[in-house]
Design an enzyme around this catalytic site. Sequence first.
Site, PDB file in Angstrom:
ATOM      1  N   HIS A   1     -11.971  -4.621 -50.587  1.00 24.22           N
ATOM      2  CA  HIS A   1     -12.678  -3.917 -49.518  1.00 24.22           C
ATOM      3  C   HIS A   1     -13.410  -4.907 -48.622  1.00 24.22           C
ATOM      4  O   HIS A   1     -13.812  -5.993 -49.064  1.00 24.22           O
ATOM      5  CB  HIS A   1     -13.688  -2.922 -50.099  1.00 24.22           C
ATOM      6  CG  HIS A   1     -13.045  -1.666 -50.588  1.00 24.22           C
ATOM      7  ND1 HIS A   1     -13.623  -0.826 -51.514  1.00 24.22           N
ATOM      8  CD2 HIS A   1     -11.845  -1.097 -50.267  1.00 24.22           C
ATOM      9  CE1 HIS A   1     -12.829   0.193 -51.743  1.00 24.22           C
ATOM     10  NE2 HIS A   1     -11.750   0.056 -51.008  1.00 24.22           N
TER      11      HIS A   1
ATOM     12  N   ARG B   1      -6.045   3.516 -59.015  1.00 22.52           N
ATOM     13  CA  ARG B   1      -6.997   2.582 -58.393  1.00 22.52           C
ATOM     14  C   ARG B   1      -8.427   3.115 -58.528  1.00 22.52           C
ATOM     15  O   ARG B   1      -9.363   2.351 -58.790  1.00 22.52           O
ATOM     16  CB  ARG B   1      -6.604   2.386 -56.929  1.00 22.52           C
ATOM     17  CG  ARG B   1      -7.489   1.464 -56.108  1.00 22.52           C
ATOM     18  CD  ARG B   1      -6.820   1.263 -54.753  1.00 22.52           C
ATOM     19  NE  ARG B   1      -7.725   0.772 -53.725  1.00 22.52           N
ATOM     20  CZ  ARG B   1      -7.970  -0.512 -53.486  1.00 22.52           C
ATOM     21  NH1 ARG B   1      -7.407  -1.441 -54.240  1.00 22.52           N
ATOM     22  NH2 ARG B   1      -8.777  -0.875 -52.500  1.00 22.52           N
TER      23      ARG B   1
ATOM     24  N   LYS C   1      -4.056  -4.041 -45.841  1.00 25.93           N
ATOM     25  CA  LYS C   1      -4.861  -3.069 -45.093  1.00 25.93           C
ATOM     26  C   LYS C   1      -5.974  -3.738 -44.309  1.00 25.93           C
ATOM     27  O   LYS C   1      -6.243  -3.398 -43.160  1.00 25.93           O
ATOM     28  CB  LYS C   1      -5.434  -2.030 -46.061  1.00 25.93           C
ATOM     29  CG  LYS C   1      -6.131  -0.871 -45.365  1.00 25.93           C
ATOM     30  CD  LYS C   1      -6.525   0.199 -46.362  1.00 25.93           C
ATOM     31  CE  LYS C   1      -7.163   1.388 -45.652  1.00 25.93           C
ATOM     32  NZ  LYS C   1      -7.536   2.455 -46.619  1.00 25.93           N
TER      33      LYS C   1
ATOM     34  N   ARG D   1      -3.426  -1.493 -54.567  1.00 26.29           N
ATOM     35  CA  ARG D   1      -2.999  -0.267 -53.894  1.00 26.29           C
ATOM     36  C   ARG D   1      -1.513  -0.024 -54.146  1.00 26.29           C
ATOM     37  O   ARG D   1      -0.745  -0.959 -54.356  1.00 26.29           O
ATOM     38  CB  ARG D   1      -3.244  -0.359 -52.383  1.00 26.29           C
ATOM     39  CG  ARG D   1      -4.706  -0.517 -51.986  1.00 26.29           C
ATOM     40  CD  ARG D   1      -4.827  -0.615 -50.474  1.00 26.29           C
ATOM     41  NE  ARG D   1      -6.222  -0.696 -50.037  1.00 26.29           N
ATOM     42  CZ  ARG D   1      -6.898  -1.825 -49.867  1.00 26.29           C
ATOM     43  NH1 ARG D   1      -6.306  -2.990 -50.116  1.00 26.29           N
ATOM     44  NH2 ARG D   1      -8.154  -1.809 -49.463  1.00 26.29           N
TER      45      ARG D   1
END
Length: 389
Positions: A353, A330, A249, A208
């Site tokens: 993720h 990305r 994140k 990211r």
Amino acid sequence: MPTRRGRGEGGLHWDEKRQRWIASVSLGFTPAGKRIVKRGSGRTKTEARAKLKEVLRDQDDGLAIAPNDYTVAQAVEDWLAYGLHGRSETTVTTNRILARTHVIPDMGARRLRDLSAEDVDRWLAKKAQTLSTRTLQGIHSVLNRAVKRAMARDKVKRNVVALCSVPRGQGGRPSKALTMEQADAVLRAVESTRLRGYVVLSMLTGARTEELRALRWDHVDLIGRLDAVPPIPAHVAVWRSVRSGGDTKTRKSRRTLALPQRCIEALHAQREQQHCDRVMAGARWVETGLVFTSKVGTPLDPSHVRRDFRAAIAPAEDVDAAEWTPRELRHSFVSLLSDSGLPLEEISRLVGHSSTAVTELVYRKQIRPVVQSGATTMDAIFGLSSRSQ
């Protein structure tokens, strides 16, 4: 002969200056000896008495209701001043912009206790004609949390904003991914620019943009240990981001990624470029340990990265630089891996993720829609026997 009004029964008089009837009642004294007086005003005697009854009812309910002129704007400003402690500077700035651009100009003059769910519904519906769904969610959140804070401090009886749902707003610009030809053109275009390492690392590792801006040299290994068991390749440890507290994140976003050879070369060039910047800056250089910095060593600003990125990829063929942003590198990483046949589970791990469901939701257009492995395997199993019959 009329009886005299008893102590504490209150009074009713005409206020010449305000041109209103004022009903009042005394409720005793504070510990400091100051008289406690509650008042209600209205254009008629009946209206003034009714307003006073409402104030007394609030008193009986245990609510230290705010003055009648306490507005939505005051509630929002109080929340901005005292309700955002511990939040990142970016979050505070974003909420202030939303509040002072959309909430206060439209709703601020309304008295908080008069705010109704219908008012909020009409306001959001009007805003939905011009704002995106994400922005609508933001301004609803600002007003909701401001009124919730006011309710917790007995400024209003209930939070009507919590009763209102956010309508669908205008569609934003969907993210997209570079094709193989476009990606190759972009990599060639940035080869001699300051942003080479940033672009190459983003496109070839899927990191990211906020992770790259926080990447430190002590989290980069350009050599590895190939003699170890098992061998350790050159890699980057994506353990930080520019988010509040430096956390990534999600928990699974904290990952260590092996580096393709092109990334290794770009990072060597980045180290040399930073050494030259340090020499040129002299005493102005600020040592941060970051991989990607300004010419004086300070952290990169996201707006500057977007500007420099578009300038860097401008020479690329078949790529309109104005239509692309760094975060879409990305998306391109996911698209190129999917086109090459890499399983969704592996792609999800690489981009950090929490589950494959998130990968599919965010990158639905970039994931190959036709899964071919089943058909290929079935052809291998049954193809020969069906032809022999």
